[in-house]
Motif scaffolding. Structure first.
Motif, PDB file in Angstrom:
ATOM      1  N   ASN A   1       0.897  -1.189   0.044  1.00  0.00           N
ATOM      2  CA  ASN A   1      -0.025   0.004   0.085  1.00  0.00           C
ATOM      3  C   ASN A   1       0.704   1.154   0.160  1.00  0.00           C
ATOM      4  O   ASN A   1       2.004   1.159   0.260  1.00  0.00           O
TER       5      ASN A   1
ATOM      6  N   ALA B   1       1.733   5.885  -3.038  1.00  0.00           N
ATOM      7  CA  ALA B   1       0.446   4.989  -3.911  1.00  0.00           C
ATOM      8  C   ALA B   1       0.871   4.909  -5.178  1.00  0.00           C
ATOM      9  O   ALA B   1       0.664   3.670  -5.666  1.00  0.00           O
ATOM     10  N   GLY B   2       1.497   5.789  -5.947  1.00  0.00           N
ATOM     11  CA  GLY B   2       1.922   5.580  -7.193  1.00  0.00           C
ATOM     12  C   GLY B   2       2.957   4.482  -7.297  1.00  0.00           C
ATOM     13  O   GLY B   2       2.947   3.813  -8.229  1.00  0.00           O
TER      14      GLY B   2
ATOM     15  N   VAL C   1       1.224   1.107  -6.724  1.00  0.00           N
ATOM     16  CA  VAL C   1       0.590   0.593  -8.120  1.00  0.00           C
ATOM     17  C   VAL C   1       1.670   0.043  -9.215  1.00  0.00           C
ATOM     18  O   VAL C   1       1.608  -1.011  -9.446  1.00  0.00           O
TER      19      VAL C   1
ATOM     20  N   THR D   1      -3.009  -1.322  -2.366  1.00  0.00           N
ATOM     21  CA  THR D   1      -3.989  -0.261  -1.932  1.00  0.00           C
ATOM     22  C   THR D   1      -3.473   1.035  -2.186  1.00  0.00           C
ATOM     23  O   THR D   1      -2.249   1.127  -2.027  1.00  0.00           O
ATOM     24  N   SER D   2      -4.144   1.732  -2.882  1.00  0.00           N
ATOM     25  CA  SER D   2      -3.920   3.156  -3.268  1.00  0.00           C
ATOM     26  C   SER D   2      -4.529   4.250  -2.572  1.00  0.00           C
ATOM     27  O   SER D   2      -5.656   4.560  -2.799  1.00  0.00           O
TER      28      SER D   2
ATOM     29  N   GLY E   1      -3.573   8.095  -5.179  1.00  0.00           N
ATOM     30  CA  GLY E   1      -2.560   7.876  -5.908  1.00  0.00           C
ATOM     31  C   GLY E   1      -3.049   7.827  -7.323  1.00  0.00           C
ATOM     32  O   GLY E   1      -4.237   8.417  -7.698  1.00  0.00           O
TER      33      GLY E   1
ATOM     34  N   GLU F   1      -2.612   6.141 -11.543  1.00  0.00           N
ATOM     35  CA  GLU F   1      -2.199   4.930 -12.343  1.00  0.00           C
ATOM     36  C   GLU F   1      -0.553   4.549 -12.963  1.00  0.00           C
ATOM     37  O   GLU F   1      -0.013   5.575 -12.879  1.00  0.00           O
TER      38      GLU F   1
ATOM     39  N   VAL G   1      -8.702   1.333  -4.093  1.00  0.00           N
ATOM     40  CA  VAL G   1      -8.551   2.633  -4.197  1.00  0.00           C
ATOM     41  C   VAL G   1      -9.105   3.419  -3.011  1.00  0.00           C
ATOM     42  O   VAL G   1     -10.404   3.236  -3.084  1.00  0.00           O
TER      43      VAL G   1
ATOM     44  N   LEU H   1      -7.888   5.659 -12.305  1.00  0.00           N
ATOM     45  CA  LEU H   1      -7.058   4.410 -11.912  1.00  0.00           C
ATOM     46  C   LEU H   1      -8.142   3.396 -11.613  1.00  0.00           C
ATOM     47  O   LEU H   1      -7.705   2.299 -12.010  1.00  0.00           O
TER      48      LEU H   1
END
Length: 342
Positions: A162, A168-169, A172, A186-187, A190, A192, A230, A247
């Protein structure tokens, strides 16, 4: 005009926001001594050294580990203006250690190298060099995760990542570059994978399905539908809510492609279930769930917290906490606990 990316715009906003906030005294986490007691568990501060460089991290080990159980691992990546476990830390912001002691999982807090993260200790997921398996920050984070799993005899089928904002970026990116390591992502505020390729003046020019195709190509023969949670505040001016919407569309396309290599609607970005939650005394939120057409658990959960700015929701301390938000650490654990690599 010199083409600028969405991420560049975000970094500018983060810089501005962080400079303003940096004057607020940050609440430091416990000392980063090699071994210290935190709550009922213990904290171990370490240094990972790999071909791509070095990365400091702290491991929180709950009491359940003493019983010889093979525990899940939760990797938590800080945002700009933060650290993993020192000043204004992800550790103190998220309150994950308390939940880990209660539920029985290991927490790992990587902290960005100061020189690599200049000027505000951000992760560099907006740079292509840090978006590929075996290179840059993804290689460092994956390497230290493998080290933790081996050192603590953790469950390699239950490793989750996460992050918040810049973290968060990168979370991902980790799910895209290492879908064979991370069971879920978990973002929190954040964006994509490869969002830096999008045009901030015309976001539809390169849409989230376009970047999803890039992500799927990066996954290669390791591609699999990765469950994602998200989370977004609807008043976030640093990472605008439309990026969370993108996202969701992006990840639905990744999961769809991962199933059979085609965009044929096995997973889509139309919510199958919408629930509005009003925790007593806390900000309300809307939770949308997206299920695969063939059935089974939701592959995407999307939570929008009403009235929340660029903050981590739930109990915690530090410059980026909204203590009137729902308890994200527990919401996240409920999402990831039943899920494992398939």
């Amino acid at each position: 005009m010199n083409r600028r990316t969405l991420t560049a715009g975000l970094v500018t906003c983060v810089l501005a926001g962080s400079v303003a906030i940096s004057t607020v005294p940050a609440t430091a986490g416990p000392s980063s001594a090699p071994l210290s007691v935190a709550a009922a568990g213990t904290d171990h501060t370490k240094l990972y050294v790999g071909a791509e460089g070095v990365l400091g991290y702290q491991v929180h080990v709950p009491p359940a580990q003493a019983a010889g159980r093979s525990l899940p691992v939760v990797v938590s990546l800080h945002g700009c203006g933060m650290t993993g476990f020192r000043l204004n830390s992800m550790k103190s912001t998220t309150n994950l250690n308390a939940v880990a002691d209660e539920k029985g999982f290991i927490v790992v807090y990587p902290t960005q190298d100061f020189l690599r993260g200049l000027p505000l200790n951000c992760w560099n997921g907006d740079e292509p060099a840090h978006q590929r398996r075996g290179h840059g920050e993804p290689a460092l984070i994956a390497g230290l995760v493998k080290e933790v799993v081996a050192d603590y005899a953790a469950d390699p089928q239950r490793v989750h990542v996460n992050g918040a904002s810049s973290g968060a970026g990168t979370a991902v990116i980790m799910a895209v570059t290492y879908p064979d390591i991370f069971a879920t992502v978990t973002s929190m505020a954040g964006a994509e994978y490869a969002v830096n390729e999008a045009n901030p003046d015309d976001p539809d020019e390169i849409g989230p399905v376009d970047t999803a195709k890039r992500a799927w190509a990066q996954m290669g023969n390791r591609a699999r539908p990765v469950p994602v949670l998200v989370v977004q505040g609807d008043q976030d001016a640093v990472v605008p809510p439309f990026l969370a919407d993108r996202l969701v569309t992006h990840w639905a396309a990744i999961d769809d492609l991962a199933m059979n290599g085609r965009l044929d609607g096995q997973v889509d970005d139309k919510a199958d279930k919408v629930v509005r939650v009003s925790p007593p005394g806390l900000k309300p939120y809307t939770r949308k769930s997206y299920f695969p057409r063939a059935g089974g658990p939701a592959l995407i959960e999307y939570i929008v917290v009403a009235g929340m700015e660029h903050r981590w929701p739930g109990p915690g301390t530090g410059a980026f906490v909204d203590n009137n938000g729902p308890d994200l650490a527990r919401i996240m654990w409920d999402f990831i606990a039943p899920r494992r690599l398939q």
